[in-house]
Design an enzyme around this catalytic site. Structure first.
Site, PDB file in Angstrom:
ATOM      1  N   SER A  96     -11.569 -10.104  -3.821  1.00 47.07           N
ATOM      2  CA  SER A  96     -12.984 -10.483  -3.649  1.00 47.07           C
ATOM      3  C   SER A  96     -13.676  -9.606  -2.618  1.00 47.07           C
ATOM      4  O   SER A  96     -14.865  -9.319  -2.734  1.00 47.07           O
ATOM      5  CB  SER A  96     -13.090 -11.950  -3.229  1.00 47.07           C
ATOM      6  N   ASP A 112       5.660  -3.048  11.036  1.00 47.92           N
ATOM      7  CA  ASP A 112       7.086  -2.811  11.269  1.00 47.92           C
ATOM      8  C   ASP A 112       7.763  -4.123  11.618  1.00 47.92           C
ATOM      9  O   ASP A 112       7.126  -5.052  12.140  1.00 47.92           O
ATOM     10  CB  ASP A 112       7.290  -1.832  12.432  1.00 47.92           C
ATOM     11  N   GLU A 122      -9.283  -1.082   9.629  1.00 46.68           N
ATOM     12  CA  GLU A 122     -10.100   0.131   9.565  1.00 46.68           C
ATOM     13  C   GLU A 122     -11.065  -0.061   8.412  1.00 46.68           C
ATOM     14  O   GLU A 122     -10.739   0.232   7.269  1.00 46.68           O
ATOM     15  CB  GLU A 122      -9.215   1.354   9.339  1.00 46.68           C
ATOM     16  N   GLN A 139      -4.590 -10.197   2.793  1.00 47.71           N
ATOM     17  CA  GLN A 139      -3.408 -11.021   2.592  1.00 47.71           C
ATOM     18  C   GLN A 139      -2.184 -10.264   3.079  1.00 47.71           C
ATOM     19  O   GLN A 139      -2.066  -9.062   2.868  1.00 47.71           O
ATOM     20  CB  GLN A 139      -3.273 -11.431   1.136  1.00 47.71           C
TER      21      GLN A 139
END
Length: 178
Positions: A96, A112, A122, A139
């Site tokens: 969406s 990590d 970003e 998500q």
């Protein structure tokens, strides 16, 4: 192998995955939804230099939202603080959000094992779009790994993004030697 909702819940119970704040309704079939945090940032300079500390201006998203503009790199942050002690977390944008022309990460979609922090986003847009504090933006997907980990991210002496924050963090590329 991607963890399912039941596996994510089991790993939260074991303490291998931490999500704060946690809301059961944000758990999907094989992911967990994260939300846009309170702060955005932009770089001060129009030309960024990989060898220097490029400083940012941080601002709060107003209640009426904030209109993102094309051609500007915005740094955002997830509302959720996360820890992953046994799995590799990947952050992907929600469909969406993508359908509004919003990209939430340029390259940094993978975390990590041992990453313990909020996620700096970003953000770029293809056309002007108004965004809001706490809107769903992404998500988290968790991948299983094979083998033992020698050095967890939060224990690496040269890790650049370990300081816990609720604000976006600028690039620390300048700390590298090249």
């Amino acid at each position: 192998m991607i963890l399912t909702d039941q596996q994510i819940l089991a790993e939260i119970e074991r303490g291998n995955i931490v999500i704060e704040p946690y809301d059961r309704s944000c758990l999907g079939t094989n992911s967990y939804d994260v939300h846009l945090g309170r702060y955005l940032a932009t770089y001060r300079d129009k030309v960024l230099d990989a060898r220097k500390h490029n400083e940012i201006d941080v601002f709060e998203i107003p209640e009426e939202g904030f209109v993102l503009q094309p051609g500007v790199l915005y740094l955002g942050v997830t509302e959720e603080y996360t820890e992953s002690h046994a799995h590799v977390p990947f952050l992907e944008g929600k469909s969406s959000v993508g359908r509004l022309g919003i990209d939430i990460h340029a390259t940094a979609g993978k975390g990590d094992i041992g990453f313990c922090n909020t996620w700096t986003l970003e953000i770029s847009v293809s056309m002007p779009v108004r965004v809001y504090y706490l809107m769903p933006v992404g998500q988290l997907i968790y991948f299983s790994v094979q083998g033992d980990v020698e050095t967890f991210y939060n224990r690496k002496p040269n890790a650049k993004y370990n300081e816990r924050t609720v604000k976006p963090v600028e690039s620390m590329m300048w700390k590298n030697r090249f």
